[in-house]
Motif scaffolding. Structure first.
Motif, short mmCIF file in Angstrom:
data_model
loop_
_atom_site.label_atom_id
_atom_site.label_comp_id
_atom_site.label_asym_id
_atom_site.label_seq_id
_atom_site.Cartn_x
_atom_site.Cartn_y
_atom_site.Cartn_z
N ILE A 269 0.85 -1.19 0.00
CA ILE A 269 0.00 0.00 0.00
C ILE A 269 0.89 1.25 0.00
CG2 ILE A 269 -1.68 1.33 1.34
CD1 ILE A 269 -2.66 -1.37 2.48
N GLU A 270 0.53 2.22 -0.83
CA GLU A 270 1.30 3.46 -0.90
C GLU A 270 0.94 4.35 0.29
OE1 GLU A 270 4.16 5.87 -2.10
OE2 GLU A 270 3.61 4.10 -3.28
N PRO A 271 1.91 4.63 1.19
CA PRO A 271 1.62 5.48 2.34
C PRO A 271 1.61 6.95 1.94
CG PRO A 271 3.91 4.82 2.39
CD PRO A 271 3.29 4.13 1.19
N ASP A 272 1.09 7.78 2.83
CA ASP A 272 1.09 9.22 2.62
C ASP A 272 2.39 9.78 3.20
OD1 ASP A 272 0.75 12.01 2.94
OD2 ASP A 272 -1.43 11.79 2.96
N ALA A 273 3.34 10.09 2.33
CA ALA A 273 4.68 10.52 2.78
C ALA A 273 4.63 11.81 3.59
CB ALA A 273 5.60 10.68 1.58
N GLU A 274 3.79 12.76 3.17
CA GLU A 274 3.73 14.02 3.90
C GLU A 274 3.10 13.84 5.28
OE1 GLU A 274 5.26 16.87 3.23
OE2 GLU A 274 6.13 15.65 1.63
N ARG A 275 2.12 12.95 5.36
CA ARG A 275 1.52 12.66 6.67
C ARG A 275 2.54 12.01 7.59
NH1 ARG A 275 -3.77 9.75 5.80
NH2 ARG A 275 -2.47 7.97 5.19
N MET A 276 3.33 11.10 7.06
CA MET A 276 4.37 10.46 7.86
C MET A 276 5.44 11.47 8.27
SD MET A 276 4.73 6.67 6.11
CE MET A 276 5.74 5.98 7.44
N ARG A 277 5.76 12.39 7.40
CA ARG A 277 6.74 13.45 7.72
C ARG A 277 6.20 14.32 8.87
NH1 ARG A 277 11.79 16.19 7.50
NH2 ARG A 277 11.44 18.40 7.28
N ALA A 278 4.93 14.70 8.80
CA ALA A 278 4.33 15.53 9.85
C ALA A 278 4.34 14.81 11.19
CB ALA A 278 2.91 15.91 9.46
N HIS A 279 4.02 13.50 11.17
CA HIS A 279 4.03 12.73 12.41
C HIS A 279 5.45 12.60 12.95
CE1 HIS A 279 3.52 8.68 14.61
NE2 HIS A 279 3.21 9.65 15.41
N PHE A 280 6.40 12.38 12.07
CA PHE A 280 7.80 12.28 12.49
C PHE A 280 8.25 13.56 13.20
CE2 PHE A 280 12.25 13.24 11.47
CZ PHE A 280 12.89 12.15 12.03
N LEU A 281 7.91 14.70 12.63
CA LEU A 281 8.29 15.97 13.25
C LEU A 281 7.62 16.14 14.61
CD1 LEU A 281 8.28 18.33 10.12
CD2 LEU A 281 10.26 17.35 11.31
N GLU A 282 6.38 15.67 14.74
CA GLU A 282 5.71 15.68 16.05
C GLU A 282 6.50 14.86 17.06
OE1 GLU A 282 1.72 14.26 15.95
OE2 GLU A 282 1.15 15.55 14.27
N LEU A 283 6.93 13.68 16.65
CA LEU A 283 7.67 12.79 17.54
C LEU A 283 8.99 13.41 17.97
CD1 LEU A 283 7.06 9.43 15.61
CD2 LEU A 283 6.17 9.98 17.89
N VAL A 284 9.70 14.01 17.01
CA VAL A 284 10.98 14.65 17.32
C VAL A 284 10.78 15.82 18.28
CG1 VAL A 284 12.88 15.99 16.34
CG2 VAL A 284 12.10 13.92 15.18
N GLU A 285 9.74 16.60 18.04
CA GLU A 285 9.46 17.75 18.90
C GLU A 285 9.12 17.29 20.31
OE1 GLU A 285 6.35 21.53 19.12
OE2 GLU A 285 6.68 20.49 17.21
N SER A 286 8.31 16.24 20.43
CA SER A 286 7.94 15.70 21.75
C SER A 286 9.16 15.18 22.48
CB SER A 286 6.90 14.59 21.60
OG SER A 286 5.71 15.10 21.07
N GLU A 287 10.02 14.50 21.75
CA GLU A 287 11.24 13.95 22.32
C GLU A 287 12.14 15.06 22.83
OE1 GLU A 287 13.72 10.30 20.69
OE2 GLU A 287 14.34 12.12 19.67
N ALA A 288 12.27 16.13 22.05
CA ALA A 288 13.11 17.26 22.45
C ALA A 288 12.53 17.96 23.68
CB ALA A 288 13.24 18.25 21.30
N ALA A 289 11.21 18.08 23.73
CA ALA A 289 10.56 18.72 24.88
C ALA A 289 10.76 17.91 26.16
CB ALA A 289 9.07 18.89 24.60
N LEU A 290 10.67 16.60 26.04
CA LEU A 290 10.89 15.73 27.20
C LEU A 290 12.33 15.84 27.68
CD1 LEU A 290 8.88 12.53 26.18
CD2 LEU A 290 8.36 14.08 28.08
#
Length: 299
Positions: free
Chosen positions: A272-293
């Motif tokens: 299945i073809e994933p949504d690359a931009e959606r995955m990019r947005a989620h990745f940035l959320e994860l990185v931001e959360s990690e940095a905040a912690l």
């Protein structure tokens, strides 16, 4: 909303993979695609297992009904002998980071390190000049990135590494695979002159990571006409990325490659073809959360 039509069980084998951002990226995209998608780290350090156990873990995953595995350091080469098939690009690179386990139990190895960078490069730096490119770092990640650059059409690639012999060996291997391009290993002493003539610069060493802060070279050598790509993504805003932007360069941050790898692996596992931009947005959320912690913990 329709019910998920399929379930997937995926694992990640490697040293210190428990904090990896890859599992949540895959699981979130699986949820968005209405799939039952479970992705679990199989951390060799936590389990107290040597890298050579990758074959046993692969056999166990097959018996337990896993659909696939991502493979990372230090097992990308060791897993090769345990696979039934290896795709052409992974065979040329001599490294596998994605394994599909078919319903009949046979295994197929792929490499999304190179394809992930290629996707990131084409989408993040469209129209980049490919005449002369300097790459810093000739390790495993550097091999995949160089392969991607040459696949993209780079005409002259200079590979620089603190280990001159490794740079020369890597360049010779790639030159044999891409005879229409010029590929050469160069020394760190030549870096300044190489950068002056370069259209683009790619960074593939650990410098810039949280544990190895700083820039990999004197960034005052950069010129606004150049593009700069970094593969370090913890943090996303490395010193190299910041300095290159300040110099007016077009910049590709390391998160693009990390997402590109995940996008390609998700497609390989599911078809299945994933949504690359959606995955990019989620990745940035994860990185931001990690940095905040991390910041909260340092206070």
């Amino acid at each position: 909303m329709s019910l998920p039509h399929e379930s997937y069980l995926i694992g990640l084998i490697g040293d210190g993979v428990t904090p990896s951002l890859t599992p949540p990226m895959h699981e979130r995209e699986g949820e968005a695609r209405e799939l039952l998608y479970l992705y679990r780290p199989i951390d060799l350090l936590t389990l107290g297992l040597p890298a050579q156990s990758v074959g046993d873990l692969l056999r166990a995953a097959r018996l337990l009904g896993f659909n696939g595995l991502n493979i990372t350091h230090p097992c990308k080469q060791l897993v090769l002998e345990h696979l039934d098939e290896i795709d052409d690009d992974a065979a040329r690179l001599g490294a596998v980071n994605t394994v599909v386990i078919r319903p009949d139990g046979t295994t197929v190895g792929h490499n999304t390190d190179w394809s992930g960078f290629l996707h990131a490069f084409r989408s993040g730096l469209p129209g980049a000049e490919l005449g002369r490119v300097v790459q810093l770092g000739a390790g495993g990640a550097g091999s995949a990135v160089a392969y991607a650059l040459l696949t993209a059409g780079v005409r002259h690639l200079s590979i620089v590494d603190v280990d001159d012999a490794r740079a020369a060996d890597r360049a010779a291997e790639l030159a044999s695979l891409f005879p229409d391009a010029s590929v050469e290993g160069r020394t760190t002493a030549e870096l300044a002159s190489l950068l002056e003539a370069a259209d683009g610069v790619v960074h593939c060493t650990p410098v810039g990571m949280a544990a190895h802060p700083g820039a990999p070279f004197d960034t005052s050598l950069l010129d606004a006409r150049q593009w700069v790509a970094d593969i370090v993504y913890r943090p996303i805003e490395t010193q190299l990325v910041r300095d290159a932007r300040a110099a007016g360069c077009r910049v590709l941050d390391g998160g693009r490659m990390a997402v590109g790898q995940a996008v390609d692996a998700f497609r390989i596992f599911t078809g299945i073809e994933p949504d690359a931009e959606r995955m990019r947005a989620h990745f940035l959320e994860l990185v931001e959360s990690e940095a905040a912690l991390a910041e909260a913990g340092a206070l």
